[in-house]
Design a protein around this motif. Structure first.
Motif, PDB file in Angstrom:
ATOM      1  N   ALA A  71       0.332   3.774  -0.985  1.00 35.57           N
ATOM      2  CA  ALA A  71       1.765   4.132  -0.557  1.00 35.57           C
ATOM      3  C   ALA A  71       2.049   5.178  -1.692  1.00 35.57           C
ATOM      4  O   ALA A  71       1.709   4.900  -2.876  1.00 35.57           O
ATOM      5  N   ARG A  72       2.974   6.021  -1.344  1.00 34.70           N
ATOM      6  CA  ARG A  72       3.424   7.046  -2.563  1.00 34.70           C
ATOM      7  C   ARG A  72       4.394   6.389  -3.425  1.00 34.70           C
ATOM      8  O   ARG A  72       4.367   6.592  -4.561  1.00 34.70           O
ATOM      9  N   HIS A  73       5.113   5.526  -2.986  1.00 32.66           N
ATOM     10  CA  HIS A  73       6.068   4.594  -3.784  1.00 32.66           C
ATOM     11  C   HIS A  73       6.370   3.317  -2.873  1.00 32.66           C
ATOM     12  O   HIS A  73       5.907   3.101  -1.896  1.00 32.66           O
ATOM     13  N   ASP A  77       7.340   3.544   0.814  1.00 32.02           N
ATOM     14  CA  ASP A  77       6.623   4.324   1.608  1.00 32.02           C
ATOM     15  C   ASP A  77       5.985   3.658   2.635  1.00 32.02           C
ATOM     16  O   ASP A  77       4.712   3.479   2.665  1.00 32.02           O
ATOM     17  N   TRP A  78       6.625   2.876   3.607  1.00 36.17           N
ATOM     18  CA  TRP A  78       6.264   2.117   4.614  1.00 36.17           C
ATOM     19  C   TRP A  78       7.238   1.956   5.534  1.00 36.17           C
ATOM     20  O   TRP A  78       8.110   2.149   5.489  1.00 36.17           O
ATOM     21  N   LYS A  79       6.817   1.584   6.877  1.00 35.06           N
ATOM     22  CA  LYS A  79       7.656   1.466   7.903  1.00 35.06           C
ATOM     23  C   LYS A  79       7.651  -0.172   8.148  1.00 35.06           C
ATOM     24  O   LYS A  79       6.669  -0.801   8.364  1.00 35.06           O
TER      25      LYS A  79
END
Length: 207
Positions: free
Chosen positions: A119-121, A124-126
């Motif tokens: 993940a970028r940070h 950054d996920w759902k």
């Protein structure tokens, strides 16, 4: 590599009810003092990360978690499902071991993990789609690595925001220090998806 496989040789596994049946077989046999092997299973012996969880069902209340243990490293399913069916039901330190009398009230859930990616940070996920793995080091003890994961349904079930989920994961690692913005931005975050199936005892017994 075909479209049914992930990078690094991990197969894109699809969970089926038969996998939960094997878990019920393993738990029932263990509590009866018998042994069972998964090597005669008819479903493919996929090589992938997995988790097995057990919930106690009730007409009066929401399902109650009774154990959940698995592996983020890929394993061959025929052996690993039996192993983690027993670990999650009998050796999850958060819960009392499942008793034989509870089996008719149980639901088994098998999660096969796939599509693991950085993940970028930390946000950054759902929610409901991704599981999350956190890794970080404490500045005061850089030799110690802290790590924990939540499966994709945890945040949704708990009603947490992404930040609440991340903060809870930090505590799940055992880290007792202050949770600061600096710590959150220093996290190494991996997200993943899963194929999941669940079977209640009544369905298993009638199979």
């Amino acid at each position: 590599m075909s479209s049914d496989q992930l990078n690094h040789g991990i197969e894109l596994c699809r969970a089926t009810g038969e996998m939960c049946h094997l878990c019920f077989d393993a738990l029932t046999a263990q509590l009866k003092g018998k042994a069972i092997s998964g090597h005669n299973s008819s479903f493919p012996n996929f090589f992938c990360p997995l988790f097995v969880s057990w919930e106690r069902l009730s007409l009066e209340t929401s399902p109650k978690l009774r154990g959940c243990i698995g592996s983020l490293a890929p394993r061959h399913l025929h052996e690993a499902l039996v192993e983690y069916a027993l670990h999650s039901s009998l050796r999850d330190a958060r819960f009392e071991p499942i008793q034989y009398s509870e089996i008719p009230h149980l639901m088994c859930k098998v999660s096969l993990l796939h599509s693991r990616e950085p993940a970028r940070h930390c946000l950054d996920w759902k929610i409901g789609e991704h599981g999350v793995i956190l890794n970080f080091k404490d500045r005061l003890d850089p030799d110690e690595m802290w790590s924990a994961t939540y499966l994709p349904d945890v945040a949704e079930q708990q009603g947490w925001s992404k930040q609440q989920t991340v903060d809870s994961l930090i505590r799940k690692t055992g880290y007792a220090g202050c949770i600061t913005d600096h710590l959150r931005t220093s996290l190494t975050v991996t997200r993943y998806q899963r194929s999941v199936t669940k079977v209640a005892f009544q369905e298993y017994a009638s199979y």
